[in-house]
Enzyme design. Structure first.
Site, PDB file in Angstrom:
ATOM      1  N   HIS A 107       0.824  -1.220   0.000  1.00 33.54           N
ATOM      2  CA  HIS A 107       0.000   0.000   0.000  1.00 33.54           C
ATOM      3  C   HIS A 107       0.859   1.271   0.000  1.00 33.54           C
ATOM      4  CE1 HIS A 107      -3.879  -2.109   0.871  1.00 33.54           C
ATOM      5  NE2 HIS A 107      -3.076  -2.979   1.454  1.00 33.54           N
TER       6      HIS A 107
ATOM      7  N   ASN B 129     -10.312  -2.878   2.490  1.00 30.77           N
ATOM      8  CA  ASN B 129     -10.000  -2.884   1.063  1.00 30.77           C
ATOM      9  C   ASN B 129     -11.274  -2.668   0.256  1.00 30.77           C
ATOM     10  OD1 ASN B 129      -7.236  -3.338   1.182  1.00 30.77           O
ATOM     11  ND2 ASN B 129      -7.412  -5.565   0.983  1.00 30.77           N
TER      12      ASN B 129
ATOM     13  N   HIS C 266      -3.778   1.040  12.128  1.00 30.74           N
ATOM     14  CA  HIS C 266      -3.484  -0.160  12.916  1.00 30.74           C
ATOM     15  C   HIS C 266      -4.792  -0.863  13.227  1.00 30.74           C
ATOM     16  CE1 HIS C 266      -2.162  -2.913  15.861  1.00 30.74           C
ATOM     17  NE2 HIS C 266      -2.168  -2.130  16.928  1.00 30.74           N
TER      18      HIS C 266
ATOM     19  N   TYR D  39       0.955  -4.168  12.201  1.00 32.43           N
ATOM     20  CA  TYR D  39       0.814  -2.733  11.881  1.00 32.43           C
ATOM     21  C   TYR D  39       1.662  -1.838  12.779  1.00 32.43           C
ATOM     22  CZ  TYR D  39      -2.646  -3.845   8.373  1.00 32.43           C
ATOM     23  OH  TYR D  39      -3.250  -4.348   7.248  1.00 32.43           O
TER      24      TYR D  39
HETATM   25 FE1  HDE Z   1      -2.513  -4.810   5.466  1.00 32.85          FE
HETATM   26  N1  HDE Z   1      -0.713  -4.001   5.908  1.00 32.85           N
HETATM   27  N2  HDE Z   1      -1.853  -6.619   6.071  1.00 32.85           N
HETATM   28  N3  HDE Z   1      -4.265  -5.699   4.875  1.00 32.85           N
HETATM   29  N4  HDE Z   1      -3.202  -3.067   4.834  1.00 32.85           N
HETATM   30  C1  HDE Z   1      -0.376  -2.718   5.719  1.00 32.85           C
HETATM   31  O1  HDE Z   1       0.763  -1.387   7.283  1.00 32.85           O
HETATM   32  C2  HDE Z   1      -0.728  -6.825   6.772  1.00 32.85           C
HETATM   33  C3  HDE Z   1      -4.599  -7.008   4.998  1.00 32.85           C
HETATM   34  C4  HDE Z   1      -4.447  -2.770   4.399  1.00 32.85           C
HETATM   35  O2  HDE Z   1      -3.268   3.454   3.941  1.00 32.85           O
HETATM   36  C5  HDE Z   1       0.974  -2.375   6.308  1.00 32.85           C
HETATM   37  O3  HDE Z   1       1.006   0.834   7.557  1.00 32.85           O
HETATM   38  C6  HDE Z   1      -0.628  -8.225   7.151  1.00 32.85           C
HETATM   39  C7  HDE Z   1      -5.998  -7.214   4.770  1.00 32.85           C
HETATM   40  C8  HDE Z   1      -4.535  -1.380   4.017  1.00 32.85           C
HETATM   41  O4  HDE Z   1      -1.665   3.340   5.427  1.00 32.85           O
HETATM   42  C9  HDE Z   1       1.402  -3.693   6.984  1.00 32.85           C
HETATM   43  C10 HDE Z   1      -1.744  -8.822   6.620  1.00 32.85           C
HETATM   44  C11 HDE Z   1      -6.493  -5.970   4.480  1.00 32.85           C
HETATM   45  C12 HDE Z   1      -3.267  -0.855   4.261  1.00 32.85           C
HETATM   46  C13 HDE Z   1       0.245  -4.611   6.634  1.00 32.85           C
HETATM   47  C14 HDE Z   1      -2.503  -7.805   5.955  1.00 32.85           C
HETATM   48  C15 HDE Z   1      -5.397  -5.044   4.548  1.00 32.85           C
HETATM   49  C16 HDE Z   1      -2.463  -1.936   4.768  1.00 32.85           C
HETATM   50  C17 HDE Z   1       1.947  -1.735   5.356  1.00 32.85           C
HETATM   51  C18 HDE Z   1      -2.133 -10.290   6.677  1.00 32.85           C
HETATM   52  C19 HDE Z   1      -7.944  -5.600   4.112  1.00 32.85           C
HETATM   53  C20 HDE Z   1      -2.808   0.561   3.998  1.00 32.85           C
HETATM   54  C21 HDE Z   1       1.994  -0.279   5.729  1.00 32.85           C
HETATM   55  C22 HDE Z   1      -2.296 -10.790   7.957  1.00 32.85           C
HETATM   56  C23 HDE Z   1      -8.885  -5.850   5.147  1.00 32.85           C
HETATM   57  C24 HDE Z   1      -3.024   1.462   5.171  1.00 32.85           C
HETATM   58  C25 HDE Z   1       1.215  -0.169   6.920  1.00 32.85           C
HETATM   59  C26 HDE Z   1      -2.614   2.865   4.817  1.00 32.85           C
HETATM   60  C27 HDE Z   1      -1.135  -1.797   5.139  1.00 32.85           C
HETATM   61  C28 HDE Z   1       0.226  -5.879   7.054  1.00 32.85           C
HETATM   62  C29 HDE Z   1      -3.698  -8.108   5.265  1.00 32.85           C
HETATM   63  C30 HDE Z   1      -5.582  -3.650   4.286  1.00 32.85           C
HETATM   64  C31 HDE Z   1       2.748  -4.221   6.607  1.00 32.85           C
HETATM   65  C32 HDE Z   1       0.496  -8.855   7.938  1.00 32.85           C
HETATM   66  C33 HDE Z   1      -6.766  -8.531   4.861  1.00 32.85           C
HETATM   67  C34 HDE Z   1      -5.748  -0.653   3.472  1.00 32.85           C
HETATM   68  O5  HDE Z   1       1.469  -3.550   8.353  1.00 32.85           O
END
Ligand code: HDE
Length: 702
Positions: free
Chosen positions: A86, A159, A350, A373
């Site tokens: 993202h 999402n 987060h 997060y």
């Molecule tokens: Fe994320 N995800 N994610 N994700 N995600 C990040 O956090 C992560 C997942 C989502 O505009 C990171 O700040 C893991 C699902 C959005 O700043 C990180 C897993 C969904 C955003 C991270 C998921 C999301 C992130 C990278 C699996 C939809 C952007 C930068 C367990 C429900 C937020 C950050 C923004 C961002 C980890 C799965 C949505 C690395 C480990 C499912 C919208 O922390």
């Protein structure tokens, strides 16, 4: 003798600007009136921001130059690590307004009082692309919402697709490694059309529901404003008595759903890589504040027990037809950020940011996210004090004993920085009204094991497919063919088709034909047979959930010298009355002289304003003007692309030469309207359908 050469500056005039000129001819602008004086970070006024300190005008720069050193030092450290996923995002501020009290189902403070507004920050994003990639990559869009409630910040980090690729967080690094650029070559960026991604997918059956969504037009939205958002996981709402209700969160766009077509997406990537962020910025600045309603799907343990799938499995939806959506408030984005870095880049979401009255379910993906997060923000923002940044800080009072660390600018005052303590002014204490986890009973042996209830991977993928209109099904097939045509390993192409055979025979065959696979593979082994008795869900189609209005859309009008002022005026007025935006495209950016002698300014020159940037187009050219346009390839593409992308097209009678040269005059259909006096409103009414889909078979090979 002056001690500084500032005293010797001349003045110079550049058009409307009068400036001072230094000895080398360089520009100096001096503060005057109420304008602020330029200073260093320490507040020291700066007399010359154009020249480093030198020994002699042509001599070496001096190491003592503390002003230069401070400026370059800061510049060298401007970049922070981009988000690992993202990375490319765009944020805006707004508010959430509660429609009705939900006190019977949750004690969350923001849902108690009808009409109450809660400040909000939203960041939309693509997932795989790096920060500088294009907006219209085929990708999932992040829809992350921060609500600054009176009882703390609640982040709904969702999402634009209601399911996810994987069921367990331990697979996230593998998924993302496979999706992003391949590690040896560093490409392709911002796309899944490569071997590693489809290799991983073809070995991961749990991904196949999501695979259908990402190959649908959901991943090429026309605008952030026209897409849905989903919390994905099942959460809990808990009321004051401690009663829990399961919930799935939805954001429903007021302007309905809309996507672009794939060929258009490819071209928008070149024409305007910032297409989505510009769209949101322009809409908010124009006062067209985008709006989404928060929808809740509420259900209890009894429903969860009898539902066909496990409600803890993030690769499954609960169809809206099975549990209807209750709309409980609206999110309005009414302010652009003041500074992209300070807000959009530094905002830290987060999943663990929950408020009393909202709680997790036992979705194993959600628990894994809670771990990730905080970690990632520390890496990105460099200190555990990122919560003190204005965009992240709660708006409600907050008091705790966390202290120190890099960049701490809010530390506890007084003697007590621990508790319990016996000081009179001893600082914050616990409250019986604080956050309490829902006391769900758990038991079981400690094991690395996935529940058998998560093992049906294809039934909902099929349900998604059969819920689409014919046009959307064709787009899904074409998307698979496109992506797999970029996959070099033939065995991977065939393996993908082996999964499609478990979803829909017709789809699998279409993709196999599109790829010219020599033989149809055997269906992939499935842990459970695909069910074909699940009712289609119309809510899953984009085309069945369009707005029937041209509101919020953009009309591009291509004009030339001598074009009819009456037609341009009538069309602009009709678009305006519908709530649509208009942009004028002309051979030169300065504009054109219309047939009544008036001057019309342009927003774009033809090659900077191709028709892919608009929802519908009109050509209002004089006969002579059309003749000139016919010789310009950008103008011919403007018309032929609009036609190929199933757009509504209006043309003034004099425009024939251009339509001819663009090769469409023999194909004009009911989506094309010759614009004569009194027809402008009719054209805008036609545009309400957004695209003339009946043209699809004529312009699409699939
Ligand atoms: Fe994320 N995800 N994610 N994700 N995600 C990040 O956090 C992560 C997942 C989502 O505009 C990171 O700040 C893991 C699902 C959005 O700043 C990180 C897993 C969904 C955003 C991270 C998921 C999301 C992130 C990278 C699996 C939809 C952007 C930068 C367990 C429900 C937020 C950050 C923004 C961002 C980890 C799965 C949505 C690395 C480990 C499912 C919208 O922390």
């Amino acid at each position: 003798m002056p001690n500084d050469r500032n005293d010797e500056r001349d003045t110079a005039t550049f058009g409307d600007q009068t400036v001072q000129r230094g000895a080398g001819g360089e520009t100096h602008q001096t503060a005057g009136g109420d304008g602020p004086v330029l200073t260093t970070q320490q507040g020291v006024p700066v007399s010359d921001n154009q020249n480093t300190l030198r020994a002699g005008a042509r001599g070496p720069a001096l190491l003592e130059d503390q002003i230069f050193r401070e400026k370059i030092f800061h510049f060298d450290h401007e970049r922070i690590p981009e988000r690992v996923v993202h990375a490319r995002g765009f944020g805006a501020r707004g508010f959430f307004e509660t429609y009705e009290s939900l006190s019977d189902i949750t004690r969350a403070d923001l849902f108690q009082r009808p009409g109450e507004k809660t400040e909000a920050f939203v960041r939309f994003s693509t997932v795989a692309g790096n920060k500088g990639s294009a907006d219209l990559a085929r990708d999932v869009r992040g829809f992350a919402v921060k609500l600054y409630t009176r009882e703390g910040n609640w982040d709904l980090v969702g999402n634009n697709i209601p399911v996810f690729f994987i069921q367990d967080a331990i697979k996230f690094p593998d998924l993302i490694h496979a999706a992003k650029q391949e590690p040896d070559r560093g490409f392709p960026q911002a796309q899944t059309a490569h071997d590693n991604f489809w290799d991983f997918m073809s070995l991961t059956p749990e991904s196949w529901h999501m695979a259908m969504w990402i190959m649908s037009d959901r991943t090429i939205p026309r605008s952030f404003r026209f897409m849905e958002g989903f919390g994905v996981h099942t959460f809990r709402l808990v009321n004051a008595e401690g009663r829990s209700t399961f919930v799935k969160f939805h954001w429903k766009p007021k302007l309905g759903l809309q996507s672009v077509v794939w060929n258009e997406a490819l071209k928008i990537g070149g024409a305007d890589p910032d297409f989505h962020r510009r769209d949101l910025w322009d809409a908010i600045k124009a006062g067209d504040h985008p709006e989404w309603e928060l929808g809740l799907q509420l259900f209890d343990e009894a429903f969860a027990e009898k539902f066909d799938f496990d409600i803890l499995d993030p690769t499954k939806i609960i169809p809206e037809e099975a549990v209807p959506i209750r709309r409980v408030g609206r999110l309005v984005l009414d302010q652009c950020v003041d500074n992209f870095f300070a807000e959009t880049e530094q905002v830290a979401f987060h999943t663990g940011n929950l408020v009393p009255g909202i709680d997790f379910s036992d979705d194993p993906l959600l628990h894994g996210r809670n771990f990730s997060y905080l970690d990632t923000q520390l890496k990105r923002l460099g200190s555990p004090n990122f919560v003190q940044l204005p965009v992240n800080a709660p708006r409600c009072p907050f008091h705790h004993f966390q202290q120190d660390g890099h960049m701490a600018f809010r530390n506890p005052t007084g003697r007590a920085n621990y508790e319990p303590n016996s000081w009179d002014e001893g600082g914050p204490r616990e409250t019986t009204d604080g956050f309490r986890s829902y006391p769900a009973a758990v038991e079981g042996p400690k094991r690395r094991e996935r529940s058998e209830t998560f093992s049906d991977h294809y039934s909902q993928a099929r349900q998604f497919y059969v819920s689409q209109t014919e046009i959307e099904r064709d787009h899904i097939a074409s998307a698979f063919v496109f992506e797999l045509s970029k996959v070099e390993t033939e065995a991977i192409r065939a393996r993908v088709v082996s999964h499609l055979l478990n979803i829909d025979d017709g789809l699998a065959k279409k993709v196999a034909e599109g790829l010219r696979l020599p033989d149809l593979p055997a269906p992939a082994d499935a842990a459970r047979p695909t069910r074909d008795d699940l009712e289609p869900s119309p809510a899953l189609s984009i085309l069945l959930n369009g707005p029937d209005s041209f509101e919020g859309r953009k009309l591009g009008i291509l004009v030339t010298d001598g074009a009819s002022a009456a037609l341009v005026g009538a069309l602009s007025e009709a678009a305006d009355a519908e709530g649509a935006m208009v942009e004028i495209i002309a051979p030169q950016i300065g504009g054109v002289k219309l047939d009544d002698g008036s001057w019309l300014k342009a927003g774009q020159k033809i090659d900077g304003g191709p028709s892919v940037l608009y929802d519908a187009v009109a050509v209002i050219a004089s006969e002579a003007g059309a003749g000139l346009l016919a010789r310009e390839s950008a103008a011919r593409d403007f018309v032929s692309d609009a036609f190929a992308h199933r757009k509504f097209l209006a043309y003034a009678p004099g425009s024939a030469a251009l339509l001819d040269k663009a090769g469409i005059s023999g194909d004009l259909d009911e989506g094309c309207l010759e614009l004569v006096d009194g027809q402008a409103e009719r054209f805008i009414e036609m545009c309400r359908a957004l695209r003339f889909w009946r043209r699809e078979p004529q312009v699409s090979a699939t």
